[in-house]
Design an enzyme around this catalytic site. Structure first.
Site, mmCIF file in Angstrom:
data_model
loop_
_atom_site.group_PDB
_atom_site.id
_atom_site.type_symbol
_atom_site.label_atom_id
_atom_site.label_comp_id
_atom_site.label_asym_id
_atom_site.label_seq_id
_atom_site.Cartn_x
_atom_site.Cartn_y
_atom_site.Cartn_z
ATOM 1 N N ALA A 231 6.376 3.455 -12.035
ATOM 2 C CA ALA A 231 5.904 2.563 -13.097
ATOM 3 C C ALA A 231 6.100 1.114 -12.666
ATOM 4 O O ALA A 231 6.226 0.227 -13.501
ATOM 5 C CB ALA A 231 6.658 2.847 -14.396
ATOM 6 N N ASP A 257 2.180 5.386 -13.678
ATOM 7 C CA ASP A 257 1.604 4.400 -14.594
ATOM 8 C C ASP A 257 0.794 3.358 -13.845
ATOM 9 O O ASP A 257 0.046 2.601 -14.459
ATOM 10 C CB ASP A 257 2.716 3.717 -15.395
ATOM 11 C CG ASP A 257 2.172 2.749 -16.433
ATOM 12 O OD1 ASP A 257 1.303 3.164 -17.225
ATOM 13 O OD2 ASP A 257 2.605 1.581 -16.452
ATOM 14 N N GLU A 262 -6.907 -0.613 -9.555
ATOM 15 C CA GLU A 262 -7.007 -0.491 -11.008
ATOM 16 C C GLU A 262 -8.197 -1.292 -11.519
ATOM 17 O O GLU A 262 -8.528 -2.338 -10.936
ATOM 18 C CB GLU A 262 -5.710 -0.976 -11.663
ATOM 19 C CG GLU A 262 -4.496 -0.143 -11.300
ATOM 20 C CD GLU A 262 -3.219 -0.578 -12.020
ATOM 21 O OE1 GLU A 262 -3.293 -1.513 -12.852
ATOM 22 O OE2 GLU A 262 -2.160 0.015 -11.756
ATOM 23 N N HIS A 280 -1.413 2.162 -16.831
ATOM 24 C CA HIS A 280 -0.654 0.914 -16.669
ATOM 25 C C HIS A 280 -0.176 0.378 -18.020
ATOM 26 O O HIS A 280 -0.527 -0.728 -18.439
ATOM 27 C CB HIS A 280 -1.475 -0.146 -15.937
ATOM 28 C CG HIS A 280 -0.611 -1.180 -15.254
ATOM 29 N ND1 HIS A 280 -0.976 -1.827 -14.108
ATOM 30 C CD2 HIS A 280 0.622 -1.673 -15.562
ATOM 31 C CE1 HIS A 280 -0.039 -2.674 -13.728
ATOM 32 N NE2 HIS A 280 0.946 -2.596 -14.604
#
Length: 530
Positions: A231, A257, A262, A280
């Site tokens: 994460a 995450d 992205e 995220h």
């Protein structure tokens, strides 16, 4: 048109952000993710507030004619070109502590979800399937948690998971073993962590050194029952290597995450039922967003007021002690006076700080003095951000010296420089009284006691009768009123120095006339008006 500084909010932020900015700014909004909207919108703003969707790159910085600060309401700065901003004198700030609790809690949630298959079981049940045996999990108690990166978030995760009865080991070459032991954490090498851990959680910044750190080689050293949580930042865990390890049964599960690219909606990792994945969400709580918005709003207020900002990522100095803060304008003005007296850029510049104030970190005073030194030298806007760059580009050696001893004043700051011809120029100042009156207390070897004014004249000449009268006459004929004057000399008949404060700028022809009439060794006008 408003005279207020303009703040552009380029993404949706907590309403508390605008409240924290207050009424002193003109607030504008745009969609920062829309490049065609961003570039014209940023052209005439003083500050821009963003999250992760707005890219403030070199092109955006170049399009911003009066930008002073980029504020990221969060931690990561992958979408900000910090070197380009620094070169342009633009301060970059973030909110480094706003989401540490939120991020730690999500990591713990992913870890627990991975251990007990909570999302998978939830999805199956809501789909009409009762699969108790399929989603049998593992206990956390007595298991070994390997924390890769024992920073603020890593520490919070370690503390929380220790409450579950987990044994904590950590890899972090920048943490002392004694410090880790105080937290009940055993420091080990990365290989030792990989071999011992039942769960691994990653809490490192993304750097060239950490990219792919948990890759194919590392994933051949772990237990087949290990579950891995990331994460922190995408790419630290090699996603392709992790997919291979899951497929080959060398890793039991994962909680993710963050991703190398992205937004990520299609990944081989999503095909594995034992992978818990979120988009995220590390900073996505109401509390974290509010903290981040308030934090960067405060930073923007400080930055646009010309003050240093503790959360600025491209400014040296860090947190400023309250006793040091009043010295910032003094050091900056002394830097401007130095430049006026020197008439050139020094080869070497020393910023000397003496007195009680040196019990604090006074590095920031060096930076403030440097800002003043270049204020009237370069055409560009000089800020706390780019002042060191100007010194570096011009080959100026800068040095800070401190001493707790100050015989004549409680605290004193001196800006001293060596010029190209070997001549030394210096000016010293102090803060007087409860209102922190800025005063010059020495110029070179001459002691003076003069309150700083917007317009000053410094003359050096051979001491003799009539000089003061001559100076007064010429200024009077030019319509310039003398507000104050002090003469200092080492000995009768030797060289003398006079400092005058006047009500307006002394034009160069008037200064030249004074110099000629009194035979001045030097005559300098100092203008500190903003």
């Amino acid at each position: 048109m408003s005279d207020k500084p303009v703040v552009l909010i380029a993404e949706e932020l907590s309403p508390a952000t605008v409240d924290a900015l207050g009424p002193d700014f003109e607030i504008r909004h745009c969609n920062g993710a829309d490049r065609a909207a961003l570039l014209p919108a940023i052209a005439d703003v003083d500050a821009i507030l963003i999250r992760s969707a707005t890219k403030v790159d070199a092109e955006a910085v170049a399009a911003a004619n009066r930008l002073k600060v980029v504020a990221r309401a969060g931690v990561g700065l992958d979408n900000v070109d910090v070197p380009a901003a620094t070169k342009a004198g633009v301060m970059v700030v973030n909110a480094p502590t706003s989401n540490i609790v939120t991020a730690a809690e999500l990591a713990c949630g992913l870890l627990i979800s991975s251990a007990r298959n909570i999302p998978q079981a939830n999805g199956a049940l809501k789909n009409g399937e009762w699969k108790r045996s399929k989603y049998t999990g593992v206990e956390l108690s007595e298991k070994v948690l390997g924390v890769v990166g024992l920073g603020r978030i890593g520490v919070l995760v370690a503390q929380r998971m220790a409450a579950f009865g987990m044994k904590i080991v950590a890899f972090d070459p920048y943490v002392q073993p004694a410090r880790a032991a105080q937290m009940g954490v055993k420091l080990v090498t990365l290989d030792e962590l990989l071999e011992a851990a039942d769960f691994i959680t990653v809490h490192l910044p993304k750097t060239p050194e950490t990219l792919g750190l948990i890759g194919d080689e590392a994933l051949h050293k772990v237990k087949p029952t290990v579950r891995i949580v990331n994460a922190a930042r995408g790419g630290i865990v090699d996603e392709e290597a992790l997919a291979s390890a899951l497929k080959e049964g060398r890793v039991a599960g994962a909680g993710l995450d963050v991703y190398a690219k992205e937004p990520c909606t299609d990944s081989p990792l999503f095909e594995f039922d034992q992978v818990v994945a979120t988009p995220h969400l590390g900073a996505s709580t109401d509390e974290a967003q509010e903290k981040a918005g308030i934090s960067v709003a405060k930073s923007v207020r400080l930055a646009l007021a010309g003050e240093l900002v503790p959360d600025a990522v491209n400014v040296q100095g860090g947190v400023i002690a309250e006793d040091v803060r009043p010295g910032l304008p003094l050091a900056e003005k002394l830097g401007r006076i130095f430049t006026a007296l020197a008439g050139e850029v020094a080869v070497r510049l020393d910023v000397e700080v003496r007195g009680e104030i040196t019990q604090h970190d006074v590095k920031v005073l060096e930076l403030s003095a440097l800002k003043g030194v270049f204020e009237d030298v370069v055409a560009e806007t000089v800020s706390y951000v780019n002042a060191p760059l100007f010194a570096q580009e011009r080959g100026v050696e800068v040095r800070l010296t401190t001493s707790s001893e100050s015989p004549n004043h409680r605290n004193v700051v001196t800006v001293r420089g060596t010029l190209s011809g070997g001549e030394e120029v210096s000016v010293s100042g102090t803060l007087a009284g409860p209102k922190h009156l800025l005063k010059v207390v020495a110029i070179g070897e001459y002691d003076v006691d003069v309150a700083l004014a917007d317009h000053m004249v410094v003359l050096r000449y051979e001491d003799r009768p009539g000089v003061v009268g001559t100076v007064g006459r010429i200024l009077g004929e030019a319509g310039l009123n003398i507000a104050g004057m002090q003469v200092s000399r080492a000995e009768e008949g030797g060289e003398a120095l006079v400092v005058l404060t006047v009500d307006d700028t002394v034009p160069q022809p008037v200064l030249t006339e004074i110099s000629a009439e009194i035979g001045a060794a030097s005559a300098r006008s100092v203008n500190l008006e903003d």
